[in-house]
Write an enzyme that holds these catalytic residues in place. Structure first.
Site, PDB file in Angstrom:
ATOM      1  N   ASP A  26      19.220 -44.564   1.632  1.00 48.36           N
ATOM      2  CA  ASP A  26      17.847 -45.203   2.010  1.00 48.36           C
ATOM      3  C   ASP A  26      18.226 -45.831   2.633  1.00 48.36           C
ATOM      4  OD1 ASP A  26      16.913 -42.864   1.323  1.00 48.36           O
ATOM      5  OD2 ASP A  26      16.089 -43.756  -0.671  1.00 48.36           O
TER       6      ASP A  26
ATOM      7  N   ASP B 192       8.470 -34.492   0.374  1.00 45.87           N
ATOM      8  CA  ASP B 192       8.015 -35.597  -0.441  1.00 45.87           C
ATOM      9  C   ASP B 192       6.593 -34.970  -1.172  1.00 45.87           C
ATOM     10  OD1 ASP B 192       9.999 -37.232   0.283  1.00 45.87           O
ATOM     11  OD2 ASP B 192       8.487 -36.981   2.326  1.00 45.87           O
TER      12      ASP B 192
END
Length: 599
Positions: A295, A453
């Site tokens: 990330d 998500d």
């Protein structure tokens, strides 16, 4: 947009193997949005060949037929690693004059043939091959040699090899595209593929050619995925492979070295040494993949760093609340490649929502990572249609193309895919204008990943909601036995009226080739993957599913692979913090009798 610095642009000591040398200083004028400190850029040896090393001798030249589709940066880096200069095909005459030609076809069959024909290159390419001149086709570069493909209807190819290129049959539950590391069975001795028997190489394709009596004299090697298909062909000096050597680690680099007469660099010699090491666990089938995820975002000082959230919160606890810094993107990516990661994923969680193509630091991260990471690279974040502040419109295809040209093999679409799926479920019509449809048509659905998500929502009765539910392995806080998974956008900050099951089915219809399945509830908890969720979504689609969020021990990888049909498992924090190594994960899986690739 905040100013940002990429630490690797300023300095990095990463190297593919022990050792590393300084190279060129980064030209600041190329990166308007990057603050620099005047330091020289550092990189390692991989992919960099100086004029003195490569020389200007045409004997050290490779002609590359780059028709403009997909990621060719990695094959360029691999060729340079071998000590060769690259001459790009600009006109049909460049094909005619080539001493050795590599065609790294990436994308869709029809689009590639359209480009070759419109540029007058189809006939010269056919002539070059018929003259038995040194040729290496890669992936689509193999498929185009056949008579025709069934992708997007009946599309004629170069017609050099008898037979058709047809889609894998998914009617029996086979997941298509065929993505991952598989073995190759070599039919007869070949200098090019010497050493490949028993080794995994990387495939990513939905269509394949099958061996038959008419093309049998061409077939050098086969692989098996729902049946035997052609993995390599050879006739005289003409070679082509369905897999990607430039994405197959040391084994693949050695194939390129062999095609290029052993190479002309110290790195080529190192590749030969590493590739010559014996394989302790021969490849027999498609391996389960272990993926390292990074990330990436800017911290408060404007540096581009690798971070990791706790249920998507990436800031440290306490008064300062600084962005958690777990390392530098390129340096970590290179380390994970050396550690044996099967893929590396960059998720740009800064997003550059206003101007994705202005994300120069992330593009540079890709360019540098592709010089030292010779396994697939996926990137996500901000890939969508947009209009800049001056009113100019950019399509998602243009945005994705920039990522591909910078070194990405696959792109990951998040929020934009949710909106597209919602609209598709309302209308039941494909417009051809969504990012999924545009990108998959040009580059193939194997190049498009949708990142989901979701957040778990418990219910007492499945009839209480219009979404697909799952019976939970553990009851909810009030004893609920069922749950559905609400999809979110904007980094998990906004819930949408669509479930993960429904979203997965919709995006597969729109052109997604793979699902990256996160779980907000499990993110950063280290208690294991949400196998209820992974099982639910795997049931919904026939494309590969990557399990993400929650890994905390090697046993968690075994659990998700044995309890669900996930094709791959992804982790971030446990690798960054060195709590669990990629090698230990794979060793555990091997000991459990699972097929994995060992670096």
């Amino acid at each position: 947009m905040a100013s940002m610095r990429c630490p690797e642009i300023l300095s990095t000591s990463s190297s593919w193997y022990n050792g590393g040398i300084d190279i060129a200083t980064l030209k600041r004028s190329e990166f308007k949005n990057v603050r620099t400190s005047g330091q020289k850029c550092r990189s390692h040896k991989l992919g960099v060949v100086t004029a003195s090393a490569a020389g200007d001798d045409s004997a050290n030249e490779v002609t590359l037929l780059d028709y403009g589709g997909g990621n060719v940066q990695s094959i360029r880096n691999a060729i340079k690693l071998m000590g060769y200069n690259i001459k790009s095909v600009q006109t049909p005459k460049d094909i005619e004059s080539a001493k050795r030609l590599i065609f790294p076809g990436v994308g869709a069959f029809a689009a590639a043939m359209d480009v070759l024909k419109s540029r007058g290159m189809a006939d010269p390419l056919r002539d070059y091959i018929q003259q038995d001149r040194p040729f290496l086709g890669i992936c689509l570069g193999l498929q185009l040699l056949f008579e025709y493909s069934e992708e997007h209807g009946h599309v004629e190819g170069l017609g050099l090899i008898p037979g058709a290129v047809s889609r894998f049959d998914s009617s029996n539950g086979l997941r298509v595209p065929h993505i991952g590391w598989n073995g190759v069975k070599v039919k007869y001795p070949s200098q090019l593929l010497d050493g490949v028997n028993g080794r995994h190489v990387y495939f990513v394709h939905s269509y394949r050619a099958v061996p038959n009596d008419a093309n049998n004299r061409w077939v050098l090697g086969t692989s098996n995925y729902g049946g035997e298909f052609i993995a390599a062909v050879k006739k005289g000096n003409v070679h082509a492979v369905q897999f990607h050597p430039e994405k197959s680690g040391v084994v693949g680099l050695d194939i390129l070295r062999r095609f290029l007469d052993g190479g002309h660099s110290a790195e080529a010699e190192r590749v030969a040494q590493l590739a010559g090491q014996p394989s302790t666990h021969p490849a027999s089938s498609l391996a389960k993949r272990v993926i390292a995820c990074l990330d990436v975002r800017s911290n408060d000082a404007g540096d581009l760093v690798v971070t990791k959230g706790d249920q998507y919160d990436v800031r440290e606890s306490g008064d300062g609340r600084e962005v958690r810094n777990l390392g530098r993107p390129v340096e970590l990516a290179g380390q994970y490649f050396r550690d044996g990661a099967d893929e590396v994923t960059f998720l740009n969680i800064t997003g550059f929502r206003d101007f994705p193509l202005g994300d120069m630091p992330m593009l540079e991260v890709l360019r540098r990572a592709s010089k030292e990471v010779f396994v697939p690279l996926t990137v996500g974040g901000g890939i969508r249609d947009f209009t800049d502040s001056e009113g100019r419109y950019y399509s998602s295809l243009e945005v994705a193309s920039e990522y591909f040209r910078s070194g990405a093999d696959k792109i990951s679409i998040g929020s934009d895919a949710v909106y597209a799926a919602e609209e598709y479920l309302k209308t039941k019509e494909k417009t051809g204008k969504t990012s999924l449809e545009q990108i998959s048509y040009v580059y193939g659905n194997q190049a498009v990943v949708v990142s989901i998500d979701p957040r778990r929502v418990y219910v007492k009765d499945p009839k209480d909601v219009p979404y697909k539910t799952v019976k939970c392995s553990k009851p909810g806080p009030d004893g609920q036995e069922y749950a559905w998974y609400q999809c979110t956008v904007k980094g998990g900050r906004e819930g949408r009226p669509i479930g993960a099951y429904e979203l997965a089915q919709a995006v597969e219809e729109l052109g997604a080739g793979e699902i990256l399945l996160n779980c907000i509830d499990c993110d950063g908890q280290g208690q294991g993957f949400d196998t209820d969720l992974v099982g639910l979504v795997s049931e919904a689609v026939s494309i590969p599913v990557i399990a993400s969020s929650g890994a905390g021990a090697v046993e968690h990888f075994w659990e998700v692979f044995t309890r669900t049909s996930a094709s791959a498992a992804l982790a971030a924090g446990i690798f960054h913090r060195k709590e669990v190594s990629i090698a230990s994960v794979k060793e555990h899986l091997v000991e459990s009798g699972m097929e994995v690739r060992l670096a």
